[in-house]
Design a protein around this motif. Structure first.
Motif, short mmCIF file in Angstrom:
data_model
loop_
_atom_site.label_atom_id
_atom_site.label_comp_id
_atom_site.label_asym_id
_atom_site.label_seq_id
_atom_site.Cartn_x
_atom_site.Cartn_y
_atom_site.Cartn_z
N ASP A 1 0.84 -1.17 0.00
CA ASP A 1 0.00 0.00 0.00
C ASP A 1 0.89 1.24 0.00
O ASP A 1 1.88 1.29 0.72
N SER A 2 0.54 2.28 -0.74
CA SER A 2 1.34 3.50 -0.79
C SER A 2 0.45 4.71 -1.05
O SER A 2 -0.66 4.58 -1.54
N LEU A 3 0.99 5.86 -0.70
CA LEU A 3 0.29 7.12 -0.90
C LEU A 3 1.27 8.07 -1.58
O LEU A 3 2.38 8.28 -1.09
N ILE A 4 0.90 8.65 -2.68
CA ILE A 4 1.77 9.57 -3.41
C ILE A 4 1.10 10.94 -3.40
O ILE A 4 -0.07 11.08 -3.75
N ARG A 5 1.89 11.95 -3.00
CA ARG A 5 1.39 13.33 -2.99
C ARG A 5 2.36 14.19 -3.80
O ARG A 5 3.52 14.31 -3.45
N ASP A 6 1.87 14.81 -4.83
CA ASP A 6 2.68 15.71 -5.63
C ASP A 6 2.87 17.04 -4.91
O ASP A 6 1.96 17.53 -4.24
N ASN A 7 4.05 17.64 -5.07
CA ASN A 7 4.38 18.96 -4.50
C ASN A 7 4.18 19.02 -2.99
O ASN A 7 3.82 20.06 -2.44
N PHE A 8 4.40 17.92 -2.30
CA PHE A 8 4.25 17.88 -0.85
C PHE A 8 5.42 18.57 -0.15
O PHE A 8 5.25 19.26 0.84
N ILE A 9 6.61 18.37 -0.69
CA ILE A 9 7.81 19.02 -0.14
C ILE A 9 8.37 19.93 -1.21
O ILE A 9 8.63 19.50 -2.34
#
Length: 128
Positions: A1-9
């Motif tokens: 399972d994974s979660l990807i967030r663009d422009n998080f950092i």
């Protein structure tokens, strides 16, 4: 399972905080006000910088906001200037310049001449 967030950092360029001031010292008569003007020259452009001016006797702390600020000072003494800048979320930096400005009191010049006595002038001749 994974979660990807663009422009998080986000990584921002490190700012170079700097400022100029109209003068480093000023002499005023007793009870008069001196004006310290500070100009933001930071790169990249720093929107709405915060200024803290601390010093004088008794010590005062003055806070101002803006690209250019002029602060009236009434307490004789030296002042340190802090420039605080915020570049995006969580990116805050400061520049402290100790004794950046000194407000001095003009001297009270006076003299007294006693006209009831005469001046005896002794003339000397030196031979070499």
């Amino acid at each position: 399972d994974s979660l990807i967030r663009d422009n998080f950092i986000c990584v921002f360029a490190s700012p170079h905080l700097s400022f100029t001031q109209d003068t480093t010292s000023l002499c005023v008569d007793s009870g008069q006000t001196g004006l310290l003007c500070l100009h933001n020259t930071s790169q990249p452009f720093l929107p709405n910088p915060i200024w803290r001016i601390r010093g004088g006797s008794p010590q005062v702390v003055i806070t101002a906001v803006g690209d250019t600020v002029c602060v009236p000072l009434t307490h004789i003494g030296c002042y340190s200037v802090t420039l605080i800048g915020s570049y995006g979320p969580g990116c805050v930096d400061s520049l402290v310049v100790p004794n950046s400005f000194c407000l001095k009191q003009n001297p009270n010049v006076c003299f007294y001449a006693d006209d009831s006595t005469t001046c005896n002038i002794n003339l000397y001749t030196y031979v070499l």
